[in-house]
Design an enzyme around this catalytic site. Structure first.
Site, mmCIF file in Angstrom:
data_model
loop_
_atom_site.group_PDB
_atom_site.id
_atom_site.type_symbol
_atom_site.label_atom_id
_atom_site.label_comp_id
_atom_site.label_asym_id
_atom_site.label_seq_id
_atom_site.Cartn_x
_atom_site.Cartn_y
_atom_site.Cartn_z
ATOM 1 C CG ASP A 27 -1.534 -1.215 1.627
ATOM 2 O OD1 ASP A 27 -1.533 -2.145 0.820
ATOM 3 O OD2 ASP A 27 -2.069 -1.286 2.743
ATOM 4 C CD GLU A 37 -6.999 -5.188 4.287
ATOM 5 O OE1 GLU A 37 -6.450 -5.954 5.078
ATOM 6 O OE2 GLU A 37 -6.722 -5.164 3.080
HETATM 7 C C1 FRU Z 1 -3.801 -3.695 2.842
HETATM 8 C C2 FRU Z 1 -3.147 -4.140 4.143
HETATM 9 C C3 FRU Z 1 -3.475 -3.181 5.259
HETATM 10 C C4 FRU Z 1 -2.337 -3.368 6.203
HETATM 11 C C5 FRU Z 1 -1.189 -3.601 5.260
HETATM 12 C C6 FRU Z 1 -0.145 -4.533 5.782
HETATM 13 O O1 FRU Z 1 -3.166 -4.126 1.711
HETATM 14 O O2 FRU Z 1 -3.563 -5.450 4.460
HETATM 15 O O3 FRU Z 1 -4.741 -3.399 5.839
HETATM 16 O O4 FRU Z 1 -2.142 -2.262 7.029
HETATM 17 O O5 FRU Z 1 -1.730 -4.128 4.073
HETATM 18 O O6 FRU Z 1 0.980 -4.552 4.956
#
Ligand code: FRU
Length: 520
Positions: A44, A226
């Site tokens: 992300d 998320e």
């Molecule tokens: C989304 C996610 C988030 C988390 C991160 C962990 O892709 O699962 O919810 O904070 O990636 O790398």
């Protein structure tokens, strides 16, 4: 230490230590103008904030492997969101846990007290994930923490009072996005818990009050919510003020795996309430999606873009948890989407978000050529319009068909000498835009990769505008000014050298193809 000993051993055995190293081969799937980490794993985008002339991009990063692992925040800066400078890892895990996704703000009024010498601090707000807690079977191993920087995001100090929001026993409790609410002079935070969004407020970024939850009965719930984002926007044309909530979900996207739905409504200082005219499209498992392709996830918008600019600028992770960790790239994994400007407009179906490629991308344009006007007539070869290979191109097409006619589906196809192809098409009968990557080359790495991805899109009359960005291993399609958007990756075993239009009973009203230069 073990790694170092192994590396030294390999050097001794191969004798490479003495020889000049050959120049690294061109990596076949490395994009020319999309952001990628130089090496290792990325997911992300995080902490996107504009400060003193630079767009900062932090990102979920694991510096020791090309698959997901203990998360850090990688860091890059750019003056134009197109040409990026890689910087050292910005935030490292500490005793409270790994550094998961989150956001960053400029604390202009020094409400946090972290500022120095009259300069505002950058404050990062993120989730910490305690592996030991998870392993021991607890549910409270994710919580929200903050850190601050007084040197433009290069080095960060963890706040001694972390976490700033503790976990009440909810397993998935993460991804805080903070904005300054100028109307109430407060900070607002949204993060995800299970399949809901939670809203909080604060006056100093350290002490937070829970305001409300949103989600029950609204939108898609096929997976975990998320990486949300919440921001006010002005409706084009009417000037009305609305609030937009982006809410990524995994799995549960319309074409499988990860995707980003959104809601348009009002935030009254406590609750988010979807707009009446938006609501029918996003209730009880129905959802409206920012991008209907497979590869745009966890995207959020930049904080602190100057009001004189006024754009709401978005960037997403160009991958999908269905296969992100096994895609066939060697030195690194994943890219970000191109930056996009979001707009709010009324359509005949109600208020909707439009996404447009940012104008800064025009700086990449090289050689350009017009696509000859007139009937496509089955297939029209465009390979030589601006030369081969077709690795990095921008294509803008206005296509038209006769009133009362429903032509068979038509579109743009990339292909190579091995018969591998990717097609971006439109089906007037189904009123669907699509990307078909079922014959796109290497797909053996995951049974979930091969797909024909569909997006509902009603054209206004018999006309369709397609705006495409092709970059070695991906295509982004913006239809009709960004009313409908799709992003898909692909991995041909030989570079695509062919480009053609396919369709019958459809005319090119206007068309242009640009070669795009490398941004790296
Ligand atoms: C989304 C996610 C988030 C988390 C991160 C962990 O892709 O699962 O919810 O904070 O990636 O790398």
């Amino acid at each position: 230490m073990n790694k170092l000993i192994t590396a030294l051993g390999i050097l001794v055995l191969t004798g490479c230590g003495n020889k000049p190293q050959p120049a690294p081969a061109e990596e076949p799937h490395r994009p020319h103008f999309h952001f990628t980490p130089e090496k290792m794993w990325m997911n992300d985008p995080n902490g996107m904030v504009f400060y003193e002339g630079n767009y900062h991009l932090f990102y979920q990063y694991y510096p020791d492997s090309t698959v997901w692992g203990p998360m850090h925040w990688g860091h890059a800066v750019s003056a134009d969101m197109v040409h990026w400078q890689h910087l050292p890892v910005a935030i490292y895990p500490d005793s409270l846990g790994l550094i998961f996704s989150g956001s960053a703000v400029v604390d202009w009024d020094n409400t946090s007290g972290f500022g120095q010498d009259g300069k505002p601090p950058l404050v990062a707000i993120f989730t910490q994930h305690l592996m030991a807690g998870e392993k021991s079977g607890r549910n409270d191993f994710q919580y929200q923490s903050i850190a601050y920087s007084n040197d433009k995001g290069q080095t960060w100090t963890m706040y001694a009072g972390n976490p700033v929001i503790g976990n009440p026993g909810i397993r998935d409790f993460r991804d805080p996005k903070v904005i300054r609410d100028t109307a109430s002079n407060r900070w607002l935070m949204v993060f995800s818990a299970g399949d809901h969004s939670k809203f909080w407020s604060s006056t100093d970024l350290k002490h937070w009050t829970h305001l409300s939850d949103f989600g029950a009965g609204w939108g898609a719930h096929g997976g975990l919510w998320e990486c949300p984002d919440l921001f006010p926007m002005t409706m084009e044309g009417t000037g009305e003020q609305k609030w937009v909530l982006l809410q990524s979900i995994n799995p549960g996207a319309p074409n499988g795996g990860s995707g980003t739905q959104y809601f348009i409504g009002q935030f009254d200082g406590k609750n988010f309430v979807p707009d009446e005219r938006f609501a029918p499209a996003a209730t009880q498992e129905k959802a409206v999606w920012l991008d209907y392709g497979r590869d745009n996830y966890a995207g959020v918008t930049w904080s602190d873009v100057p009001p004189s600019d006024g754009r709401r600028l978005f960037l997403g992770w160009m991958s999908n948890w269905d296969y992100a960790q096994v895609v066939p790239t060697d030195a690194w994994r994943s890219a970000m989407t191109i930056p996009r400007a979001l707009k709010l407009k009324y359509t005949h179906e109600g208020p909707r978000l439009f996404s447009e490629p940012v104008s800064e991308l025009e700086a990449l344009r090289g050689q350009a050529a017009d696509v000859p006007k007139g009937e496509i007539g089955g297939a029209r070869d465009l390979s030589d319009v601006t030369g081969k290979p077709v690795s990095a191109k921008e294509i803008l097409l206005e296509l038209e068909w006769d009133a009362g006619q429903t032509p068979a589906d038509f579109g743009v196809e990339l292909f190579n000498s091995k018969g591998e192809k990717v097609r971006v098409g439109y089906s007037p009968a189904d009123r669907q835009l699509y990307i078909d990557r079922r014959e796109s080359g290497n797909m053996a790495f995951s049974p979930k990769f091969s797909s024909k991805d569909l997006a509902p899109h009603k054209t206004a009359g018999q006309r369709l505008q397609l705006h495409l960005f092709i970059d070695v291993a991906s295509v982004e399609v913006f239809a009709d000014g960004g009313a409908c958007v799709m992003t898909d990756c692909f991995f041909p075993t030989e570079a695509f050298t062919g480009l053609r239009l396919k369709g019958a009973g459809v005319r090119v009203v206007s068309g242009k193809v640009w070669n795009l230069n490398k941004a790296r």
